[in-house]
Design a protein around this motif. Sequence first.
Motif, PDB file in Angstrom:
ATOM      1  N   SER A  83       0.773  -1.066  -0.035  1.00 38.02           N
ATOM      2  CA  SER A  83      -0.013  -0.025   0.186  1.00 38.02           C
ATOM      3  C   SER A  83       0.974   1.288   0.095  1.00 38.02           C
ATOM      4  O   SER A  83       2.112   1.158   0.236  1.00 38.02           O
ATOM      5  CB  SER A  83      -0.961   0.138   1.355  1.00 38.02           C
ATOM      6  OG  SER A  83      -0.149   0.158   2.565  1.00 38.02           O
ATOM      7  N   TRP A 136       1.853  -7.652  -8.624  1.00 39.06           N
ATOM      8  CA  TRP A 136       2.253  -8.383  -7.243  1.00 39.06           C
ATOM      9  C   TRP A 136       1.446  -7.796  -6.182  1.00 39.06           C
ATOM     10  O   TRP A 136       0.911  -8.560  -5.407  1.00 39.06           O
ATOM     11  CB  TRP A 136       3.877  -8.150  -7.063  1.00 39.06           C
ATOM     12  CG  TRP A 136       4.505  -9.205  -7.842  1.00 39.06           C
ATOM     13  CD1 TRP A 136       5.665  -9.158  -8.662  1.00 39.06           C
ATOM     14  CD2 TRP A 136       4.537 -10.556  -7.279  1.00 39.06           C
ATOM     15  NE1 TRP A 136       6.045 -10.106  -8.860  1.00 39.06           N
ATOM     16  CE2 TRP A 136       5.494 -11.207  -8.081  1.00 39.06           C
ATOM     17  CE3 TRP A 136       3.892 -11.412  -6.483  1.00 39.06           C
ATOM     18  CZ2 TRP A 136       5.815 -12.643  -8.119  1.00 39.06           C
ATOM     19  CZ3 TRP A 136       4.231 -12.678  -6.374  1.00 39.06           C
ATOM     20  CH2 TRP A 136       5.076 -13.268  -7.377  1.00 39.06           C
ATOM     21  N   ARG A 137       1.128  -6.073  -6.276  1.00 33.61           N
ATOM     22  CA  ARG A 137       0.291  -5.564  -5.371  1.00 33.61           C
ATOM     23  C   ARG A 137      -1.067  -6.131  -5.411  1.00 33.61           C
ATOM     24  O   ARG A 137      -1.530  -6.364  -4.349  1.00 33.61           O
ATOM     25  CB  ARG A 137       0.557  -4.397  -5.460  1.00 33.61           C
ATOM     26  CG  ARG A 137      -0.302  -3.525  -4.450  1.00 33.61           C
ATOM     27  CD  ARG A 137      -0.082  -1.912  -4.593  1.00 33.61           C
ATOM     28  NE  ARG A 137       1.299  -1.605  -4.024  1.00 33.61           N
ATOM     29  CZ  ARG A 137       1.633  -0.413  -3.476  1.00 33.61           C
ATOM     30  NH1 ARG A 137       0.872   0.580  -3.490  1.00 33.61           N
ATOM     31  NH2 ARG A 137       2.955  -0.111  -3.158  1.00 33.61           N
ATOM     32  N   LYS A 138      -1.548  -6.163  -6.524  1.00 26.36           N
ATOM     33  CA  LYS A 138      -3.027  -6.790  -6.578  1.00 26.36           C
ATOM     34  C   LYS A 138      -2.907  -8.179  -6.084  1.00 26.36           C
ATOM     35  O   LYS A 138      -4.140  -8.591  -5.110  1.00 26.36           O
ATOM     36  CB  LYS A 138      -3.529  -6.781  -8.096  1.00 26.36           C
ATOM     37  CG  LYS A 138      -3.546  -5.392  -8.541  1.00 26.36           C
ATOM     38  CD  LYS A 138      -4.618  -4.767  -7.778  1.00 26.36           C
ATOM     39  CE  LYS A 138      -4.862  -3.206  -8.358  1.00 26.36           C
ATOM     40  NZ  LYS A 138      -6.038  -2.381  -7.345  1.00 26.36           N
ATOM     41  N   TRP A 139      -2.059  -8.916  -6.393  1.00 23.92           N
ATOM     42  CA  TRP A 139      -2.056 -10.425  -5.752  1.00 23.92           C
ATOM     43  C   TRP A 139      -1.817 -10.435  -4.264  1.00 23.92           C
ATOM     44  O   TRP A 139      -2.545 -11.381  -3.522  1.00 23.92           O
ATOM     45  CB  TRP A 139      -0.997 -11.278  -6.362  1.00 23.92           C
ATOM     46  CG  TRP A 139      -0.748 -12.555  -6.164  1.00 23.92           C
ATOM     47  CD1 TRP A 139      -1.319 -13.769  -6.431  1.00 23.92           C
ATOM     48  CD2 TRP A 139       0.210 -13.065  -4.923  1.00 23.92           C
ATOM     49  NE1 TRP A 139      -1.013 -14.909  -5.766  1.00 23.92           N
ATOM     50  CE2 TRP A 139       0.040 -14.608  -4.767  1.00 23.92           C
ATOM     51  CE3 TRP A 139       1.030 -12.486  -4.236  1.00 23.92           C
ATOM     52  CZ2 TRP A 139       0.612 -15.460  -3.870  1.00 23.92           C
ATOM     53  CZ3 TRP A 139       1.891 -13.329  -3.135  1.00 23.92           C
ATOM     54  CH2 TRP A 139       1.441 -14.715  -2.985  1.00 23.92           C
ATOM     55  N   ALA A 141      -2.829  -8.221  -2.055  1.00 25.32           N
ATOM     56  CA  ALA A 141      -4.113  -7.527  -1.594  1.00 25.32           C
ATOM     57  C   ALA A 141      -5.107  -8.770  -1.512  1.00 25.32           C
ATOM     58  O   ALA A 141      -5.894  -8.913  -0.520  1.00 25.32           O
ATOM     59  CB  ALA A 141      -4.620  -6.319  -2.433  1.00 25.32           C
ATOM     60  N   TRP A 142      -5.188  -9.585  -2.659  1.00 24.83           N
ATOM     61  CA  TRP A 142      -6.116 -10.570  -2.542  1.00 24.83           C
ATOM     62  C   TRP A 142      -5.570 -11.625  -1.699  1.00 24.83           C
ATOM     63  O   TRP A 142      -6.593 -12.292  -0.955  1.00 24.83           O
ATOM     64  CB  TRP A 142      -6.069 -11.162  -3.974  1.00 24.83           C
ATOM     65  CG  TRP A 142      -7.008 -12.510  -4.318  1.00 24.83           C
ATOM     66  CD1 TRP A 142      -8.062 -12.418  -4.370  1.00 24.83           C
ATOM     67  CD2 TRP A 142      -6.240 -13.911  -4.321  1.00 24.83           C
ATOM     68  NE1 TRP A 142      -9.034 -13.763  -4.560  1.00 24.83           N
ATOM     69  CE2 TRP A 142      -7.655 -14.794  -4.490  1.00 24.83           C
ATOM     70  CE3 TRP A 142      -5.196 -14.393  -4.441  1.00 24.83           C
ATOM     71  CZ2 TRP A 142      -7.416 -15.985  -4.758  1.00 24.83           C
ATOM     72  CZ3 TRP A 142      -5.168 -15.933  -4.633  1.00 24.83           C
ATOM     73  CH2 TRP A 142      -6.509 -16.682  -4.758  1.00 24.83           C
ATOM     74  N   GLN A 143      -4.379 -11.947  -1.466  1.00 24.15           N
ATOM     75  CA  GLN A 143      -3.976 -12.961  -0.444  1.00 24.15           C
ATOM     76  C   GLN A 143      -4.493 -12.506   0.782  1.00 24.15           C
ATOM     77  O   GLN A 143      -4.819 -13.292   1.976  1.00 24.15           O
ATOM     78  CB  GLN A 143      -2.575 -13.124  -0.525  1.00 24.15           C
ATOM     79  CG  GLN A 143      -1.906 -13.754  -1.702  1.00 24.15           C
ATOM     80  CD  GLN A 143      -2.578 -15.432  -1.636  1.00 24.15           C
ATOM     81  OE1 GLN A 143      -2.756 -16.021  -0.586  1.00 24.15           O
ATOM     82  NE2 GLN A 143      -2.562 -16.062  -2.859  1.00 24.15           N
ATOM     83  N   ARG A 144      -4.112 -11.179   1.218  1.00 23.87           N
ATOM     84  CA  ARG A 144      -4.604 -10.590   2.550  1.00 23.87           C
ATOM     85  C   ARG A 144      -5.796 -10.697   2.832  1.00 23.87           C
ATOM     86  O   ARG A 144      -5.893 -10.623   4.014  1.00 23.87           O
ATOM     87  CB  ARG A 144      -3.709  -9.046   2.538  1.00 23.87           C
ATOM     88  CG  ARG A 144      -2.229  -9.151   2.694  1.00 23.87           C
ATOM     89  CD  ARG A 144      -1.606  -7.656   2.759  1.00 23.87           C
ATOM     90  NE  ARG A 144      -0.194  -7.744   3.349  1.00 23.87           N
ATOM     91  CZ  ARG A 144       0.485  -6.856   3.153  1.00 23.87           C
ATOM     92  NH1 ARG A 144       0.283  -5.556   2.569  1.00 23.87           N
ATOM     93  NH2 ARG A 144       1.842  -6.761   3.669  1.00 23.87           N
ATOM     94  N   LYS A 145      -6.572 -10.433   1.914  1.00 23.21           N
ATOM     95  CA  LYS A 145      -8.143 -10.446   2.194  1.00 23.21           C
ATOM     96  C   LYS A 145      -8.294 -11.826   2.443  1.00 23.21           C
ATOM     97  O   LYS A 145      -9.621 -12.115   3.195  1.00 23.21           O
ATOM     98  CB  LYS A 145      -8.935  -9.917   0.878  1.00 23.21           C
ATOM     99  CG  LYS A 145      -8.856  -8.468   0.816  1.00 23.21           C
ATOM    100  CD  LYS A 145      -9.604  -8.131  -0.430  1.00 23.21           C
ATOM    101  CE  LYS A 145      -9.637  -6.703  -0.625  1.00 23.21           C
ATOM    102  NZ  LYS A 145     -10.255  -6.266  -2.045  1.00 23.21           N
ATOM    103  N   ARG A 146      -7.717 -12.787   2.145  1.00 27.45           N
ATOM    104  CA  ARG A 146      -7.967 -14.212   2.720  1.00 27.45           C
ATOM    105  C   ARG A 146      -7.037 -14.598   3.805  1.00 27.45           C
ATOM    106  O   ARG A 146      -7.428 -15.735   4.235  1.00 27.45           O
ATOM    107  CB  ARG A 146      -7.395 -15.201   1.535  1.00 27.45           C
ATOM    108  CG  ARG A 146      -8.340 -14.993   0.187  1.00 27.45           C
ATOM    109  CD  ARG A 146      -7.806 -15.813  -0.901  1.00 27.45           C
ATOM    110  NE  ARG A 146      -7.866 -17.435  -0.587  1.00 27.45           N
ATOM    111  CZ  ARG A 146      -6.968 -18.177  -0.933  1.00 27.45           C
ATOM    112  NH1 ARG A 146      -6.034 -17.829  -2.139  1.00 27.45           N
ATOM    113  NH2 ARG A 146      -7.338 -19.563  -0.702  1.00 27.45           N
ATOM    114  N   GLN A 174      -5.759  -4.117   2.489  1.00 22.50           N
ATOM    115  CA  GLN A 174      -4.561  -4.403   1.910  1.00 22.50           C
ATOM    116  C   GLN A 174      -3.238  -3.980   2.459  1.00 22.50           C
ATOM    117  O   GLN A 174      -2.061  -4.203   2.191  1.00 22.50           O
ATOM    118  CB  GLN A 174      -4.907  -3.552   0.465  1.00 22.50           C
ATOM    119  CG  GLN A 174      -4.710  -2.282   0.539  1.00 22.50           C
ATOM    120  CD  GLN A 174      -6.009  -1.486   0.890  1.00 22.50           C
ATOM    121  OE1 GLN A 174      -6.952  -2.257   1.399  1.00 22.50           O
ATOM    122  NE2 GLN A 174      -6.223  -0.424   0.681  1.00 22.50           N
TER     123      GLN A 174
END
Length: 481
Positions: A83, A136-139, A141-146, A174
């Motif tokens: 972020s 990579w940041r989008k990936w 952020a997706w991982q962190r939401k999980r 994120q």
Amino acid sequence: MSTVETASATALTWPREYARLIAVTDLLVVITVVLGTQFVWFGFGHPRAAWMVESWIISGLVVLGWVATLAMYGSRDSRVIGSGTTEYKRIVDATLLLLATVAVVVFFAQLELSRGYFIVALPIGLLALLLSRWAWRKWLAWQRKRGHYISRVLLVGSRASVEAIAADLRRQPQAGYLVVGACTPGSEVAGYLPDSEIPVSTNLDQLHRAIDATGADTVVVTSSDELPPQRIRELSWTLEPGRQHLVVAPSLTDIGGPRIHMRPVAGLPLIHVETPRYEGFTRFAKRAFDVVSSAGLILVLSPVLLGIALIVRLSTPGPLLFRQERVGLHGKHFEMLKFRSMVVDAEAKLAELQAKERAEGNAVLFKMKDDPRVTPIGKVLRRYSLDELPQLFNVFGGSMSLVGPRPPLEREVAQYEHHVHRRFLVKPGITGLWQVSGRSNLSWEDTVRLDLYYVENWSITGDLVILWRTAKAVVARDGAY
């Protein structure tokens, strides 16, 4: 191994794993760009030049220097990834340093190198690196939401400050901080934080037991009368080096990173916060950016503007443009332009609609998802924010900026609290932080908070980020009606 132990072990290893993944990607991007440019630049006109030993050596040194500079600038540091703009800024700074170094070496060594080769390779490489990090940041952020690749946080401080910081961190998943527990010394209220299952303890002496029970790897200390400097210092001594971290959250919030500077004095970590400046070169730079950008957009979008104008004029009776008086810089009034998206007598019907119950809007801002005053073509224009394109002429004329707070009506300003008037320290904008953070779905309090944050911390770089996010928000259409 228990779930808590697994989470604690993961929190210790994921920064290194993620940094290695990014390092590999950076290397592949740089190799592809440098060698690809080498072949394209030299290969067609001079087939043998692309394969000369000297060319390979120079390209290899550029690749190694580029990757080393990215590492030296800490572009993969766990504290900047995920972020904010610091990660991107460090990539740009590293690339500019490489460009300057190459230029100096070529000049003093009197090497016969094609300047065009480097002029092409470095900008393309910079863009490729930024796109790679964005992906990579989008990936991430997706991982962190999980629930992966996160720091498990235990908050320590007063009840009010703990609840406020927990709410702020919840709004930014994120960022990678998951609140798993809280300790409010001096408070008589234990149990759980509001609207959550986050346990709250009131016994600071049992803090380590709470850390072990929740698997927390980060202790965030907020403001509290029960935490004098000596107590916080003792707390830092008890944390396990390398595995558990201490973060101090000051009471001052909504301050951008570039305005914050740490200066240790006599053992005191003093935080210097620069006062926002709204004059001089920064204002000139923003105005220059607005003039050039709005003129370019008007030129490029002229066929679209003419097409929309024709459709609006022929679809419903009434004027082409909707002109409305708004409040701008320093409280001065100006006439804002929009393509007309409502019936001619829309303002006369407003009082009747305000009396009706609705889920959207608030006491200050009137919003209605299915506003009966909106014409059929107006619904399409509003959904994609096309009705706001004439505001480019406001920007070119100087009454508005491309990016800034929302331009309010006089009746809305009359209901402002005193601190909200700080919005008038900068020009209102076509887009802004609130537009890219939920638009009409936001509460009034969140809208004010985002606008004031922009006013306090605006920069040209930040404007570019908001413009990029605006394009995505328009495509997503969330909160537009």
